[in-house]
Design a protein around this motif. Sequence first.
Motif, PDB file in Angstrom:
ATOM      1  N   GLY A 276       0.808  -1.218   0.000  1.00 22.89           N
ATOM      2  CA  GLY A 276       0.000   0.000   0.000  1.00 22.89           C
ATOM      3  C   GLY A 276       0.837   1.261   0.000  1.00 22.89           C
ATOM      4  O   GLY A 276       0.543   2.223  -0.728  1.00 22.89           O
ATOM      5  N   LEU A 277       1.903   1.297   0.808  1.00 22.81           N
ATOM      6  CA  LEU A 277       2.760   2.485   0.860  1.00 22.81           C
ATOM      7  C   LEU A 277       3.484   2.712  -0.464  1.00 22.81           C
ATOM      8  O   LEU A 277       3.644   3.856  -0.907  1.00 22.81           O
ATOM      9  N   ILE A 278       3.920   1.646  -1.092  1.00 19.16           N
ATOM     10  CA  ILE A 278       4.616   1.800  -2.376  1.00 19.16           C
ATOM     11  C   ILE A 278       3.668   2.330  -3.440  1.00 19.16           C
ATOM     12  O   ILE A 278       3.998   3.274  -4.184  1.00 19.16           O
ATOM     13  N   GLN A 279       2.474   1.760  -3.530  1.00 17.23           N
ATOM     14  CA  GLN A 279       1.531   2.200  -4.544  1.00 17.23           C
ATOM     15  C   GLN A 279       0.997   3.606  -4.277  1.00 17.23           C
ATOM     16  O   GLN A 279       0.842   4.396  -5.203  1.00 17.23           O
ATOM     17  N   GLN A 280       0.729   3.914  -3.009  1.00 17.85           N
ATOM     18  CA  GLN A 280       0.083   5.179  -2.679  1.00 17.85           C
ATOM     19  C   GLN A 280       1.076   6.322  -2.526  1.00 17.85           C
ATOM     20  O   GLN A 280       0.752   7.469  -2.823  1.00 17.85           O
ATOM     21  N   TRP A 281       2.261   6.027  -2.072  1.00 17.59           N
ATOM     22  CA  TRP A 281       3.191   7.083  -1.683  1.00 17.59           C
ATOM     23  C   TRP A 281       4.413   7.152  -2.602  1.00 17.59           C
ATOM     24  O   TRP A 281       4.798   8.231  -3.060  1.00 17.59           O
ATOM     25  N   MET A 282       5.038   6.007  -2.856  1.00 11.91           N
ATOM     26  CA  MET A 282       6.285   6.008  -3.616  1.00 11.91           C
ATOM     27  C   MET A 282       6.070   6.268  -5.100  1.00 11.91           C
ATOM     28  O   MET A 282       6.764   7.092  -5.711  1.00 11.91           O
ATOM     29  N   VAL A 283       5.117   5.553  -5.703  1.00  9.62           N
ATOM     30  CA  VAL A 283       4.935   5.640  -7.154  1.00  9.62           C
ATOM     31  C   VAL A 283       4.604   7.057  -7.602  1.00  9.62           C
ATOM     32  O   VAL A 283       5.219   7.561  -8.556  1.00  9.62           O
ATOM     33  N   PRO A 284       3.655   7.780  -6.976  1.00 14.35           N
ATOM     34  CA  PRO A 284       3.408   9.167  -7.415  1.00 14.35           C
ATOM     35  C   PRO A 284       4.629  10.070  -7.256  1.00 14.35           C
ATOM     36  O   PRO A 284       4.887  10.920  -8.117  1.00 14.35           O
ATOM     37  N   ALA A 285       5.385   9.895  -6.159  1.00 13.76           N
ATOM     38  CA  ALA A 285       6.572  10.726  -5.955  1.00 13.76           C
ATOM     39  C   ALA A 285       7.617  10.471  -7.035  1.00 13.76           C
ATOM     40  O   ALA A 285       8.271  11.410  -7.524  1.00 13.76           O
ATOM     41  N   ILE A 286       7.775   9.214  -7.438  1.00 16.79           N
ATOM     42  CA  ILE A 286       8.744   8.891  -8.488  1.00 16.79           C
ATOM     43  C   ILE A 286       8.269   9.425  -9.833  1.00 16.79           C
ATOM     44  O   ILE A 286       9.053   9.987 -10.613  1.00 16.79           O
ATOM     45  N   GLN A 287       6.989   9.277 -10.135  1.00 10.83           N
ATOM     46  CA  GLN A 287       6.458   9.773 -11.406  1.00 10.83           C
ATOM     47  C   GLN A 287       6.593  11.287 -11.516  1.00 10.83           C
ATOM     48  O   GLN A 287       6.922  11.808 -12.584  1.00 10.83           O
ATOM     49  N   ASN A 288       6.367  12.004 -10.418  1.00 13.21           N
ATOM     50  CA  ASN A 288       6.503  13.462 -10.444  1.00 13.21           C
ATOM     51  C   ASN A 288       7.952  13.922 -10.515  1.00 13.21           C
ATOM     52  O   ASN A 288       8.207  15.112 -10.726  1.00 13.21           O
ATOM     53  N   SER A 289       8.888  13.002 -10.318  1.00 17.24           N
ATOM     54  CA  SER A 289      10.308  13.362 -10.382  1.00 17.24           C
ATOM     55  C   SER A 289      10.884  13.240 -11.782  1.00 17.24           C
ATOM     56  O   SER A 289      12.022  13.670 -12.014  1.00 17.24           O
ATOM     57  N   MET A 290      10.142  12.653 -12.720  1.00 21.97           N
ATOM     58  CA  MET A 290      10.688  12.438 -14.054  1.00 21.97           C
ATOM     59  C   MET A 290      10.865  13.740 -14.832  1.00 21.97           C
ATOM     60  O   MET A 290      11.858  13.937 -15.519  1.00 21.97           O
ATOM     61  N   LYS A 291       9.917  14.648 -14.735  1.00 21.84           N
ATOM     62  CA  LYS A 291      10.003  15.901 -15.500  1.00 21.84           C
ATOM     63  C   LYS A 291      11.184  16.761 -15.057  1.00 21.84           C
ATOM     64  O   LYS A 291      11.922  17.276 -15.907  1.00 21.84           O
ATOM     65  N   PRO A 292      11.416  16.980 -13.747  1.00 19.04           N
ATOM     66  CA  PRO A 292      12.620  17.732 -13.369  1.00 19.04           C
ATOM     67  C   PRO A 292      13.913  17.096 -13.862  1.00 19.04           C
ATOM     68  O   PRO A 292      14.847  17.799 -14.251  1.00 19.04           O
ATOM     69  N   PHE A 293      13.970  15.737 -13.885  1.00 11.03           N
ATOM     70  CA  PHE A 293      15.156  15.073 -14.416  1.00 11.03           C
ATOM     71  C   PHE A 293      15.299  15.330 -15.907  1.00 11.03           C
ATOM     72  O   PHE A 293      16.406  15.537 -16.412  1.00 11.03           O
ATOM     73  N   ARG A 294      14.169  15.292 -16.621  1.00  9.15           N
ATOM     74  CA  ARG A 294      14.233  15.510 -18.065  1.00  9.15           C
ATOM     75  C   ARG A 294      14.650  16.939 -18.391  1.00  9.15           C
ATOM     76  O   ARG A 294      15.406  17.186 -19.337  1.00  9.15           O
ATOM     77  N   ASP A 295      14.146  17.894 -17.606  1.00  7.34           N
ATOM     78  CA  ASP A 295      14.466  19.303 -17.838  1.00  7.34           C
ATOM     79  C   ASP A 295      15.772  19.727 -17.182  1.00  7.34           C
ATOM     80  O   ASP A 295      16.193  20.889 -17.347  1.00  7.34           O
ATOM     81  N   MET A 296      16.384  18.834 -16.388  1.00  2.00           N
ATOM     82  CA  MET A 296      17.612  19.143 -15.647  1.00  2.00           C
ATOM     83  C   MET A 296      17.433  20.371 -14.761  1.00  2.00           C
ATOM     84  O   MET A 296      18.300  21.243 -14.678  1.00  2.00           O
ATOM     85  N   ASP A 297      16.277  20.443 -14.101  1.00  2.53           N
ATOM     86  CA  ASP A 297      15.982  21.513 -13.160  1.00  2.53           C
ATOM     87  C   ASP A 297      16.511  21.079 -11.788  1.00  2.53           C
ATOM     88  O   ASP A 297      15.853  20.339 -11.059  1.00  2.53           O
ATOM     89  N   TYR A 298      17.700  21.545 -11.444  1.00  2.00           N
ATOM     90  CA  TYR A 298      18.395  21.016 -10.278  1.00  2.00           C
ATOM     91  C   TYR A 298      17.682  21.345  -8.967  1.00  2.00           C
ATOM     92  O   TYR A 298      17.653  20.517  -8.045  1.00  2.00           O
ATOM     93  N   SER A 299      17.106  22.532  -8.867  1.00  2.20           N
ATOM     94  CA  SER A 299      16.394  22.867  -7.638  1.00  2.20           C
ATOM     95  C   SER A 299      15.182  21.967  -7.450  1.00  2.20           C
ATOM     96  O   SER A 299      14.905  21.494  -6.338  1.00  2.20           O
TER      97      SER A 299
END
Length: 467
Positions: A276-299
């Motif tokens: 439950g914690l992985i599906q509810q908490w981890m997966v959305p946080a990881i998905q929202n981290s992809m765009k900053p990585f793609r844009d190389m937005d360090y902050s």
Amino acid sequence: MAETEGGAVTRRKRPVQRLLSANHSPPEPEKPRREAELRCHRIQESLLSSASGFSNYRGVLNWCVIMLVLGNARLFLENIIKYGILVDPIQVVSLFLKDPYSWPSLCLVLASNIFILGSLQLERRLASGGVPERVGLFLYTIILSSILCIPVLVVFTVPSITPVGAVFALSVYTILFLKLFSYKDVNLWCRERRRTQVRALGRTQSVPLIQRSSGDAGKQSGVMYPGNLSHRDIYYFMFAPTLCYELNFPRSSRIRKRFLLRRLVEMLFIMQLLVGLIQQWMVPAIQNSMKPFRDMDYSRIIERLLKLAVPNHLIWLIFFYWFFHSSMNFVAELLRFGDREFYRDWWNSETVTYFWQNWNIPVHKWCIRHFYKPMMKCGVPKWAAQTAVFFASAFFHEYLVSVPLKMFRLWAFMGMMSQIPLAWFVGRFLRGNYGNAAVWISLIIGQPVAVLMYVHDYYILNYGISS
């Protein structure tokens, strides 16, 4: 008359005064009491100073736990409001199976019995002298190499195997590799000791198949080499919660049913909690981290990294309890395995080396017994032996991540190897609470960095930059 009466009165009062003086002690001198009232200070340290010797911080610990619960409750409520309920137990099944009629991970695990039975037959031939030691070493090299290589070939050639199923299968094969390596070494030591005894006696000595130790009937019987070379013995070792083989493991007197039931309930509950914690908490946080990585937005990358660190670390702690306490104690109780030291007080680690020596005792014992000490006996310097242990650990960490994901990025390998300079820095410049804080920071921050790097590369490799 008045004088007589006064004298009589006076004479009658004197016994009363003597009685009062007997019941009440004379007043204390006022000078020492006044000095004690004037002095109210002495040389002492503040409680929060290390020199005070104060160690009862139970209230502070309770406060930290309450703040941790409240903070995570707020984050969890925010997650529910933003994403809704994402927990789906049925989705977990799809992580193991793409095709419901195909079970490649399970078939791969069942195929491991070939290596177990092959090792047993080889040991029997070595014990009887039918196979020379050099030939046995060569055959063991083939067996152990195949244990590591065949799962890799299966993962890369069978398209229906999933990354999660591959991690499960490769974990089983990694444990099998370490167990059979220990099985090989211990039986070799037994043969060498037997040959030494034969040379000392100067004649051929026949060793009985099974020799039981003398003693009371209630004591456990011991098995002597080569009486340990049986199917029951090797499969007990395969399922026992240890990586180091012994001819006679310490055994508990009975199975405690209540203890077993508690561990089983913990295993089932915590497993559902982790999912439950992985599906509810981890997966959305990881998905929202992809765009900053793609844009190389360090902050934004740093902000997402810190946001991911909390659920990742909490899940890691829960997993530690589930695996090293609940699961391994359940298996040990079921098999009446006596040695329950699966971990020590790694949370008090003031050095990185202390953490790696105490958080996973089965692996630590294997590394010391079958890797570190043999190198030291061969004359390898201590620092080189320690570096080799970290190198082997880094290899297996990368093996268990890169192969299931079918990509080689070496993030886990470099993360493990970076523990060497970190251990030197913490051991050299930090002490006490500062060293413990440095260990905790490396655990909290280091893992999310590796998770984000692998997930980012996996999405780029499989779904393209646009995703």
